[in-house]
Design a protein around this motif. Sequence first.
Motif, PDB file in Angstrom:
ATOM      1  N   ALA A  37      -1.034  83.209 121.071  1.00  0.00           N
ATOM      2  CA  ALA A  37      -0.923  81.762 120.890  1.00  0.00           C
ATOM      3  C   ALA A  37       0.153  81.500 119.839  1.00  0.00           C
ATOM      4  O   ALA A  37       0.150  82.102 118.771  1.00  0.00           O
ATOM      5  N   LEU A  38       1.093  80.615 120.153  1.00  0.00           N
ATOM      6  CA  LEU A  38       2.219  80.370 119.256  1.00  0.00           C
ATOM      7  C   LEU A  38       1.967  79.258 118.241  1.00  0.00           C
ATOM      8  O   LEU A  38       2.643  79.207 117.215  1.00  0.00           O
ATOM      9  N   GLU A  39       1.009  78.386 118.511  1.00  0.00           N
ATOM     10  CA  GLU A  39       0.757  77.287 117.591  1.00  0.00           C
ATOM     11  C   GLU A  39       0.354  77.820 116.220  1.00  0.00           C
ATOM     12  O   GLU A  39      -0.516  78.666 116.111  1.00  0.00           O
ATOM     13  N   GLY A  40       1.009  77.325 115.198  1.00  0.00           N
ATOM     14  CA  GLY A  40       0.674  77.713 113.833  1.00  0.00           C
ATOM     15  C   GLY A  40       1.339  78.973 113.330  1.00  0.00           C
ATOM     16  O   GLY A  40       1.232  79.300 112.150  1.00  0.00           O
ATOM     17  N   LEU A  41       2.037  79.698 114.195  1.00  0.00           N
ATOM     18  CA  LEU A  41       2.769  80.885 113.727  1.00  0.00           C
ATOM     19  C   LEU A  41       3.975  80.438 112.916  1.00  0.00           C
ATOM     20  O   LEU A  41       4.552  79.378 113.161  1.00  0.00           O
ATOM     21  N   PRO A  42       4.412  81.251 111.956  1.00  0.00           N
ATOM     22  CA  PRO A  42       5.610  80.895 111.194  1.00  0.00           C
ATOM     23  C   PRO A  42       6.834  80.770 112.117  1.00  0.00           C
ATOM     24  O   PRO A  42       7.027  81.599 113.017  1.00  0.00           O
ATOM     25  N   ALA A  43       7.631  79.755 111.874  1.00  0.00           N
ATOM     26  CA  ALA A  43       8.825  79.517 112.705  1.00  0.00           C
ATOM     27  C   ALA A  43       9.751  80.730 112.700  1.00  0.00           C
ATOM     28  O   ALA A  43      10.297  81.100 113.739  1.00  0.00           O
ATOM     29  N   ALA A  44       9.914  81.360 111.540  1.00  0.00           N
ATOM     30  CA  ALA A  44      10.809  82.519 111.445  1.00  0.00           C
ATOM     31  C   ALA A  44      10.337  83.653 112.351  1.00  0.00           C
ATOM     32  O   ALA A  44      11.154  84.374 112.931  1.00  0.00           O
ATOM     33  N   GLN A  45       9.041  83.796 112.489  1.00  0.00           N
ATOM     34  CA  GLN A  45       8.484  84.849 113.340  1.00  0.00           C
ATOM     35  C   GLN A  45       8.783  84.567 114.815  1.00  0.00           C
ATOM     36  O   GLN A  45       9.158  85.470 115.568  1.00  0.00           O
ATOM     37  N   ILE A  46       8.646  83.323 115.210  1.00  0.00           N
ATOM     38  CA  ILE A  46       8.935  82.946 116.603  1.00  0.00           C
ATOM     39  C   ILE A  46      10.424  83.124 116.885  1.00  0.00           C
ATOM     40  O   ILE A  46      10.805  83.694 117.913  1.00  0.00           O
ATOM     41  N   GLU A  47      11.262  82.658 115.957  1.00  0.00           N
ATOM     42  CA  GLU A  47      12.712  82.792 116.140  1.00  0.00           C
ATOM     43  C   GLU A  47      13.134  84.252 116.211  1.00  0.00           C
ATOM     44  O   GLU A  47      13.972  84.624 117.041  1.00  0.00           O
ATOM     45  N   ALA A  48      12.571  85.078 115.359  1.00  0.00           N
ATOM     46  CA  ALA A  48      12.927  86.498 115.348  1.00  0.00           C
ATOM     47  C   ALA A  48      12.558  87.169 116.666  1.00  0.00           C
ATOM     48  O   ALA A  48      13.338  87.966 117.211  1.00  0.00           O
ATOM     49  N   ARG A  49      11.403  86.827 117.178  1.00  0.00           N
ATOM     50  CA  ARG A  49      10.978  87.446 118.442  1.00  0.00           C
ATOM     51  C   ARG A  49      11.862  86.980 119.600  1.00  0.00           C
ATOM     52  O   ARG A  49      12.212  87.781 120.476  1.00  0.00           O
ATOM     53  N   MET A  50      12.213  85.709 119.586  1.00  0.00           N
ATOM     54  CA  MET A  50      13.102  85.201 120.640  1.00  0.00           C
ATOM     55  C   MET A  50      14.474  85.876 120.556  1.00  0.00           C
ATOM     56  O   MET A  50      15.098  86.148 121.585  1.00  0.00           O
ATOM     57  N   ALA A  51      14.931  86.182 119.342  1.00  0.00           N
ATOM     58  CA  ALA A  51      16.212  86.886 119.180  1.00  0.00           C
ATOM     59  C   ALA A  51      16.127  88.281 119.784  1.00  0.00           C
ATOM     60  O   ALA A  51      17.081  88.754 120.407  1.00  0.00           O
ATOM     61  N   VAL A  52      14.981  88.947 119.614  1.00  0.00           N
ATOM     62  CA  VAL A  52      14.781  90.273 120.212  1.00  0.00           C
ATOM     63  C   VAL A  52      14.903  90.163 121.733  1.00  0.00           C
ATOM     64  O   VAL A  52      15.579  90.964 122.377  1.00  0.00           O
ATOM     65  N   TYR A  53      14.251  89.166 122.295  1.00  0.00           N
ATOM     66  CA  TYR A  53      14.321  88.988 123.752  1.00  0.00           C
ATOM     67  C   TYR A  53      15.736  88.657 124.209  1.00  0.00           C
ATOM     68  O   TYR A  53      16.217  89.179 125.216  1.00  0.00           O
ATOM     69  N   ARG A  54      16.420  87.779 123.478  1.00  0.00           N
ATOM     70  CA  ARG A  54      17.785  87.381 123.864  1.00  0.00           C
ATOM     71  C   ARG A  54      18.745  88.556 123.831  1.00  0.00           C
ATOM     72  O   ARG A  54      19.704  88.614 124.591  1.00  0.00           O
ATOM     73  N   ASN A  55      18.499  89.500 122.921  1.00  0.00           N
ATOM     74  CA  ASN A  55      19.385  90.662 122.769  1.00  0.00           C
ATOM     75  C   ASN A  55      18.969  91.848 123.625  1.00  0.00           C
ATOM     76  O   ASN A  55      19.482  92.947 123.442  1.00  0.00           O
ATOM     77  N   ASN A  56      18.013  91.631 124.549  1.00  0.00           N
ATOM     78  CA  ASN A  56      17.531  92.679 125.447  1.00  0.00           C
ATOM     79  C   ASN A  56      16.923  93.863 124.719  1.00  0.00           C
ATOM     80  O   ASN A  56      17.002  94.993 125.192  1.00  0.00           O
ATOM     81  N   SER A  57      16.334  93.627 123.572  1.00  0.00           N
ATOM     82  CA  SER A  57      15.652  94.694 122.848  1.00  0.00           C
ATOM     83  C   SER A  57      14.206  94.742 123.298  1.00  0.00           C
ATOM     84  O   SER A  57      13.652  93.754 123.766  1.00  0.00           O
TER      85      SER A  57
END
Length: 127
Positions: free
Chosen positions: A66-86
């Motif tokens: 569940a993403l609600e309430g997670l730190p924004a930096a954590q969500i952004e970092a994970r999306m960066a991993v996905y965007r970079n095909n890691s």
Amino acid sequence: MKIASRLPLLLTRTGIGLLLAPAAGLAWAADAGTAAANVTARHARSLSATCTGCHGGAVENSPMVALEGLPAAQIEARMAVYRNNSGAPTVMHQIARGYTEAQVRLIAEYLSALPAAPGAAAARISR
């Protein structure tokens, strides 16, 4: 002579007008700022609707974090991993590439401001 007798009244009215003009401008600017914030909030909610379909805390028995309430930096970092095909390939690699960095930031800030759903693990994203 008549103008001279009205001069204090004219100055007072003009003075009040000059004093009120900036206040009216500030009120307009505040309304414009509020309107812009409302548009941004609606845009963020609209963009994050794609995420909450799978990652919303209201989805019972979901294996997804569940993403609600997670730190924004954590969500952004994970999306960066996905965007970079890691990491292990998932559908998220394709989804993440569909958003700009600014959109991801907007989504992350919106989701982090929401309260975690009852019963949802406000878990760390570990995948």
